[in-house]
Design an enzyme around this catalytic site. Structure first.
Site, PDB file in Angstrom:
ATOM      1  N   THR A  18      86.767  20.702  31.088  1.00  0.00           N
ATOM      2  CA  THR A  18      87.150  20.537  32.363  1.00  0.00           C
ATOM      3  C   THR A  18      88.682  20.845  32.435  1.00  0.00           C
ATOM      4  OG1 THR A  18      85.320  19.116  33.071  1.00  0.00           O
ATOM      5  CG2 THR A  18      87.255  19.204  34.297  1.00  0.00           C
ATOM      6  N   ARG A  22      89.163  18.552  24.003  1.00  0.00           N
ATOM      7  CA  ARG A  22      89.413  17.131  23.853  1.00  0.00           C
ATOM      8  C   ARG A  22      88.471  16.875  22.712  1.00  0.00           C
ATOM      9  NH1 ARG A  22      89.807  14.249  29.597  1.00  0.00           N
ATOM     10  NH2 ARG A  22      91.468  15.282  30.161  1.00  0.00           N
ATOM     11  N   SER A 113      94.034  12.647  28.692  1.00  0.00           N
ATOM     12  CA  SER A 113      94.370  12.079  29.957  1.00  0.00           C
ATOM     13  C   SER A 113      94.182  10.443  30.076  1.00  0.00           C
ATOM     14  CB  SER A 113      93.202  12.630  31.052  1.00  0.00           C
ATOM     15  OG  SER A 113      93.508  12.339  32.289  1.00  0.00           O
ATOM     16  N   HIS A 114      92.641   9.913  30.586  1.00  0.00           N
ATOM     17  CA  HIS A 114      92.638   8.577  30.789  1.00  0.00           C
ATOM     18  C   HIS A 114      91.512   8.132  29.722  1.00  0.00           C
ATOM     19  CE1 HIS A 114      89.747  11.433  32.423  1.00  0.00           C
ATOM     20  NE2 HIS A 114      88.747  10.470  32.102  1.00  0.00           N
ATOM     21  N   LYS A 126      96.052  21.061  25.984  1.00  0.00           N
ATOM     22  CA  LYS A 126      95.923  22.017  27.143  1.00  0.00           C
ATOM     23  C   LYS A 126      96.894  23.094  27.350  1.00  0.00           C
ATOM     24  CE  LYS A 126      96.295  20.197  31.695  1.00  0.00           C
ATOM     25  NZ  LYS A 126      95.938  19.607  32.907  1.00  0.00           N
ATOM     26  N   ASP A 279      97.394   7.245  34.986  1.00  0.00           N
ATOM     27  CA  ASP A 279      96.664   7.224  33.678  1.00  0.00           C
ATOM     28  C   ASP A 279      97.639   7.619  32.595  1.00  0.00           C
ATOM     29  OD1 ASP A 279      96.843   9.838  34.489  1.00  0.00           O
ATOM     30  OD2 ASP A 279      95.149  10.705  33.661  1.00  0.00           O
ATOM     31  N   ASP A 281      98.183  10.278  30.958  1.00  0.00           N
ATOM     32  CA  ASP A 281      99.405  11.554  31.316  1.00  0.00           C
ATOM     33  C   ASP A 281      99.900  11.679  32.579  1.00  0.00           C
ATOM     34  OD1 ASP A 281      96.798  12.340  32.384  1.00  0.00           O
ATOM     35  OD2 ASP A 281      97.166  14.362  31.965  1.00  0.00           O
ATOM     36  N   ASP A 283      98.724  11.961  35.777  1.00  0.00           N
ATOM     37  CA  ASP A 283      98.389  12.872  37.001  1.00  0.00           C
ATOM     38  C   ASP A 283      97.296  12.125  37.822  1.00  0.00           C
ATOM     39  OD1 ASP A 283      96.216  12.831  35.121  1.00  0.00           O
ATOM     40  OD2 ASP A 283      95.988  15.078  35.270  1.00  0.00           O
ATOM     41  N   ARG A 284      96.507  11.046  37.220  1.00  0.00           N
ATOM     42  CA  ARG A 284      95.763  10.145  38.186  1.00  0.00           C
ATOM     43  C   ARG A 284      96.663   9.182  38.757  1.00  0.00           C
ATOM     44  NH1 ARG A 284      89.823   9.764  35.888  1.00  0.00           N
ATOM     45  NH2 ARG A 284      89.480  11.889  35.316  1.00  0.00           N
ATOM     46  N   THR A 346      84.501  20.856  40.294  1.00  0.00           N
ATOM     47  CA  THR A 346      85.474  20.057  39.548  1.00  0.00           C
ATOM     48  C   THR A 346      86.395  20.486  38.646  1.00  0.00           C
ATOM     49  OG1 THR A 346      83.697  18.387  39.840  1.00  0.00           O
ATOM     50  CG2 THR A 346      85.494  17.965  38.047  1.00  0.00           C
ATOM     51  N   GLU A 365      90.826  15.235  44.238  1.00  0.00           N
ATOM     52  CA  GLU A 365      89.495  15.057  43.773  1.00  0.00           C
ATOM     53  C   GLU A 365      89.174  13.385  43.853  1.00  0.00           C
ATOM     54  OE1 GLU A 365      88.092  17.392  40.275  1.00  0.00           O
ATOM     55  OE2 GLU A 365      90.320  16.905  39.684  1.00  0.00           O
ATOM     56  N   GLU A 366      87.869  13.126  43.822  1.00  0.00           N
ATOM     57  CA  GLU A 366      87.450  11.971  43.833  1.00  0.00           C
ATOM     58  C   GLU A 366      87.920  10.911  42.751  1.00  0.00           C
ATOM     59  OE1 GLU A 366      85.270  10.548  41.647  1.00  0.00           O
ATOM     60  OE2 GLU A 366      85.234  12.727  40.532  1.00  0.00           O
ATOM     61  N   LYS A 378      97.491  17.698  39.610  1.00  0.00           N
ATOM     62  CA  LYS A 378      97.626  16.458  40.350  1.00  0.00           C
ATOM     63  C   LYS A 378      98.691  15.572  39.877  1.00  0.00           C
ATOM     64  CE  LYS A 378      93.678  14.577  37.581  1.00  0.00           C
ATOM     65  NZ  LYS A 378      92.471  15.382  37.367  1.00  0.00           N
ATOM     66  N   ARG A 498      77.087  12.269  35.833  1.00  0.00           N
ATOM     67  CA  ARG A 498      77.781  11.525  36.897  1.00  0.00           C
ATOM     68  C   ARG A 498      76.941  11.737  38.297  1.00  0.00           C
ATOM     69  NH1 ARG A 498      82.414  10.374  34.546  1.00  0.00           N
ATOM     70  NH2 ARG A 498      83.776  12.345  33.639  1.00  0.00           N
TER      71      ARG A 498
END
Ligand code: G1P
Ligand code: ZN
Length: 545
Positions: A18, A22, A113-114, A126, A279, A281, A283-284, A346, A365-366, A378, A498
């Site tokens: 996604t 990773r 990321s997280h 990335k 988070d 990096d 972005d969240r 997603t 996004e959620e 984001k 999910r």
């Protein structure tokens, strides 16, 4: 400058998910593993030759080592100018901005990321393209194909460079520049929001904020922006020092992992008025008020409904977009505003074309992500500033703003249930069985709820007409409830299923329910339709957000 050609053989598992490639740190430490993948990027992104590359990461374990290696491969591949964040640090949104501002050909972001960091944690790499956004699937497929046939990489023979202070170095044809990671990004935020207004709010009696950087990348950004430029009290940013293992924490801004923040916001009268976290990096983000959580899907809807009040968005919105699993709260607002609302698979990469084509201004996004056309990622700190500025304009609390929104547009109860660490075959079997089951669901009833449609989501990009299929099973009910299933594309171990649950409640007298209780009927239907217990041997998710 001596350039070495090192022979290597392909690894077969370098398929980006996604959000980039990773893997465990230990996998990236395998001899030639990182080098092969980076060379594959340079083989495919031919526009980098003779052009600028932005390079940085979230500071997690292996960040600095990886930067030194990538730098040498970049020099050997003829990149003419490389900008690296001081300390090897750059948030994902900052990389996106720097690519755009300095017209770089692309950027490499080092982050998982997280996901947790440290020697036994995760690492990631990335590639972001010249528009500042994550490279599209066509590109990542090319990189994967290249990695499967690669026979070696080029690397410059040079010493490691110091990343500690800003400065410039010349290596052969390549100019390497160590830059302040924060200032360009902070300047951009000043263009979008009213810093004077926020400063007055933060200087007023009885108003305070708490930003939890979770020992990840946003520490330096939040300290500069909130404490230096906006004069928030010292100590408003907590866990501000980026650490290689995030202080042993899980840098995911939700109610479970941002424990310290949640505790501070639930102190009654002594609570800060606005709590936020970001988070690994940057972005969240999560926004909370005292004893009050705003779910990220509602965040996007509230931003959409109020953006005209904010300096950078007064011209109005071209349109909005949300990923498939994100609740349809924003759809109601878009309908009221008479603007288009796009539904994408997603992952942020699908928003890129819509933003570049001028079709949307906001998207989200959620999974705790919102953004706008200011960059192509984001953006956590941006979102927190959006909320802070909104609070300053409206003179209302986070909770008041959210409840007023529900009263006007109705409330979408929403939750995600994650089943983690699954055997991949078992998880695939759930999806395979669902693909068959949904074919005959439309027009039937599930536990008394009429199903209006059911399918496996397929997306046709309206800009380039590319088709991305099998993006998630969705079951939509006549009362506007929704159930979705998909497998995570960011995990590094086993599979994660999910399950996304949603229920629409227009009646304001029904807006006080507890979220899980409100969704219990949908959860039961989902368990039955997917036969989760039978396939997975589990009847409870590992994580509920
Ligand atoms: C997750 C989120 C998704 C987000 C991605 C990268 O991906 O669900 O919304 O874009 O992380 O931050 P997933 O693991 O579900 O594939
Ligand atoms: Zn992230």
């Amino acid at each position: 400058m001596n350039i070495q050609q090192i022979a290597s053989t392909p690894f077969t598992d370098q398929k980006p998910g996604t959000s980039g490639l990773r893997k465990k740190v230990t996998v990236f430490q395998t001899p030639h593993y990182l080098e092969n993948f980076v060379q594959a990027i340079f083989n495919c992104a031919t526009e980098l030759k003779g052009n600028m590359l932005i390079l940085g990461g979230d500071g997690r374990y292996y960040n600095s080592d990886a930067i030194q290696t990538i730098l040498k491969i970049a020099v050997a591949n003829g990149i003419s100018h490389i900008k690296i964040g001081r300390g090897g640090l750059l948030s994902t949104p900052a990389v996106s901005h720097l690519i755009r501002k300095y017209r770089a050909a692309g950027g490499i972001i080092l982050s998982a990321s997280h996901n947790p960091g440290g020697p036994d944690g995760d690492f990631g790499i990335k590639y972001n393209a010249t528009n500042g956004g994550p490279a599209d699937t066509k590109f990542t497929d090319q990189v994967f194909a290249n990695s499967m046939t690669i026979s070696g990489y080029r690397i410059a023979e040079m010493d490691n460079i110091s990343l500690a202070t800003a400065g410039q170095f010349q290596f052969g044809e390549t100019l390497v520049e160590i830059i302040d990671p924060v200032s360009d990004y902070a300047d951009l935020m000043e263009e979008l929001f009213d810093f004077g207004q926020m400063k007055r709010l933060l200087g007023s009696e009885g108003f305070s904020i708490c930003f939890d950087a979770m020992h990840a990348i946003t520490g330096p950004y939040a300290t500069e922006i909130f404490q230096q430029r906006l004069n928030a009290a010292a100590g408003s940013v907590i866990n501000a020092q980026p650490l290689e293992d995030f202080g042993g924490g899980h840098p995911d801004p939700n109610l479970i992992y941002a424990k310290e923040l949640v505790a501070r916001l639930n102190q009654g009268d002594n609570s800060p008025n606005l709590g936020a976290a970001s988070d690994g990096d940057g972005d969240r983000y999560m926004i909370i008020g005292p004893n009050f959580f705003v779910n990220p899907s509602d965040c996007l809807a509230i931003m959409t409904a109020n953006s005209h009040l904010l300096a950078g968005y007064q011209a109005g919105l071209k349109g909005v977009a949300r990923s498939l699993p994100t609740s349809r709260a924003v759809d109601k607002v878009a309908a009221a505003l008479g603007i288009e609302c796009y539904e994408t698979p997603t992952g942020w990469k699908y928003f890129g074309n819509l933003l570049d084509d001028g079709r949307i201004t906001l998207c989200g996004e959620e999974s705790f992500g919102s953004g706008s056309d200011h960059i192509r990622e984001k953006d956590g700190v941006w979102a927190v500033l959006f909320w802070l500025n909104l609070v300053a304009i409206k003179g209302q609390s986070i909770e008041e703003i959210t409840r007023a929104h529900w009263a006007r547009f109705g409330r979408h109860y929403y939750s995600r249930h994650d089943y983690e660490g699954l055997d991949s075959h078992a998880a695939e079997a759930v999806m395979a069985a669902l693909r068959i089951r949904v074919k005959n669901l439309a027009g039937t009833h599930l536990a008394g709820h009429a199903v209006s449609s059911a399918d496996d989501f397929s997306y046709t990009d309206p800009v380039d007409n590319s088709i991305t299929d099998r993006q998630g099973i969705r079951i939509i009910f006549e009362d506007e409830s929704r159930i979705l299933f998909r497998l995570s594309g960011t995990g590094t171990e086993g599979a994660t299923l999910r399950l996304y649950l949603e229920r629409y409640e227009p009646d304001p007298t029904m807006h006080q329910l507890e979220t899980q209780a409100a969704l219990a009927a949908m959860a039961a239907i989902a368990g039955e339709v997917a036969q989760l217990k039978e396939h997975l041997g589990r009847d409870q998710p590992d994580i509920i957000t």
